[in-house]
Design an enzyme around this catalytic site. Structure first.
Site, mmCIF file in Angstrom:
data_model
loop_
_atom_site.group_PDB
_atom_site.id
_atom_site.type_symbol
_atom_site.label_atom_id
_atom_site.label_comp_id
_atom_site.label_asym_id
_atom_site.label_seq_id
_atom_site.Cartn_x
_atom_site.Cartn_y
_atom_site.Cartn_z
ATOM 1 N N ARG A 103 -24.227 -8.107 19.773
ATOM 2 C CA ARG A 103 -24.430 -8.918 20.962
ATOM 3 C C ARG A 103 -23.593 -8.337 22.103
ATOM 4 N NH1 ARG A 103 -28.148 -10.372 18.690
ATOM 5 N NH2 ARG A 103 -28.887 -12.471 18.173
ATOM 6 N N GLU B 268 -30.458 -9.064 29.399
ATOM 7 C CA GLU B 268 -31.470 -8.136 28.910
ATOM 8 C C GLU B 268 -31.796 -7.084 29.981
ATOM 9 O OE1 GLU B 268 -32.938 -8.087 25.725
ATOM 10 O OE2 GLU B 268 -31.287 -9.451 25.364
ATOM 11 N N HIS C 38 -31.911 -3.006 23.964
ATOM 12 C CA HIS C 38 -31.978 -4.032 22.917
ATOM 13 C C HIS C 38 -33.209 -3.812 22.041
ATOM 14 C CE1 HIS C 38 -31.358 -8.563 21.761
ATOM 15 N NE2 HIS C 38 -31.201 -7.730 20.752
#
Length: 317
Positions: A236, A265, A285
């Site tokens: 994360r 993001e 990601h």
């Protein structure tokens, strides 16, 4: 019951139809929305009257849940659940589950891939080969074999990552609240965080995001690492202080970093500190995002629904 899948699960439509067929045959109302939305009003419209809501990593705001009276179960087709209003759900006795485990291999392999890229400088080498007129010469790399890999968080993904590094001939160190006997049998040396930082050539983070891990890895931890070490984060983004990491790379305090997750993001803001940091490999990601992982995720998500309908809920958080 009314069952809504609020966003695309990244598998073919035929696969969704196959997995949902027993639900429809049993008389449940099933609705699948292949187009993602972040508009709260549209989310409320889609979920109105739903007993079961399935979503992936799309943020699910409190204001949306406030407007949904029928919801009894939120089925998160994702590992992390920090984008779900858990306290609000608990207060309303709404069960929440996740799909932990679907991306163990996918994430672990990306960690290995990033490490290999950094150790062999593949990104820079590719670019330099294309400089036909001003070719600077070949770059000397390093091998994983014999290096010490420090794994911060030895849960399912950390464990899978450890197995892959072990296959490459690396030495394993671990930092975790509890100790995994299988990893100990493989040769993992559990230690304090301070010792792991001081001895590791490769450090990879596999922690969940919560109050304790927010900004867990900052200036002090980076300065405690070897100058020759690399840092990988496919867990994360907010676990690492991005400003401190960018500065550490600029100052040569560590040799490199591979980062798949950020505070938000991708695309990142133009002034994000990691965009101009040297010796860093960035990906948007994608750790969880393989064909195999997406199919397994869909299987787990629908199995969660079936188990809930049988009054045997699984994967609760």
């Amino acid at each position: 019951m009314k069952i809504v899948v609020l966003e695309n699960l990244k598998v073919p439509q035929e696969r969704i139809e196959e997995l949902a067929k027993p639900l429809i045959e049993a008389g449940h109302e099933f609705k699948y929305y292949p187009e993602k939305t972040t508009d709260p009003d549209e989310m409320i419209k889609r979920c109105q009257g739903a007993d079961i809501i399935t979503l992936a990593n799309n943020p699910f705001p409190e204001e949306v849940l406030d407007q949904l009276d029928m919801v009894k179960y939120i089925n998160v087709a994702f590992t992390g659940v920090d984008h779900i209003p858990l306290i609000q759900a608990k207060d309303r006795d709404i069960l929440v589950s996740n799909a932990a485990g679907y991306a163990n291999t996918a994430v672990a392999e990306l960690v290995l891939g990033m490490t290999l890229n950094l150790f062999r400088q593949l990104k820079a080498s590719d670019q330099e080969v294309r400089m036909t007129e001003d070719f600077p010469g070949i770059r000397q790399g390093s091998e994983i074999k014999g290096k010490t890999v420090g794994i911060i968080g030895t849960g399912k993904i950390g464990k899978e990552t450890a197995k892959l590094f072990k296959a490459f001939g690396a030495n394993l160190m671990g930092f975790n609240r509890s100790r995994d006997q299988e990893l100990i049998n493989m040769g993992m040396d559990y230690s304090s965080l301070e010792e792991l930082l001081a001895k590791s050539d490769i450090i990879t983070i596999h922690l969940p995001l919560n109050r304790e891990t927010q900004q867990f890895f900052g200036k002090d931890q980076l300065q405690a690492m070897k100058k020759s070490a690399v840092l990988i984060n496919c867990a994360r983004g907010p676990i690492i202080d991005s400003d401190a990491l960018a500065q550490a790379l600029k100052d040569g305090e560590i040799a490199g970093a591979g980062i798949d997750v950020f505070d938000s993001e991708a695309p990142l803001r133009e002034d994000h500190p990691l965009l101009t940091a040297p010796n860093i490999l960035l990906s948007p990601h994608v750790g969880y995002f393989t064909h195999e992982a997406m199919d397994l995720r869909a299987q787990i998500a629908f199995e969660n629904i079936y188990r809930y309908l049988e009054n045997q809920p699984q994967n609760l958080v």
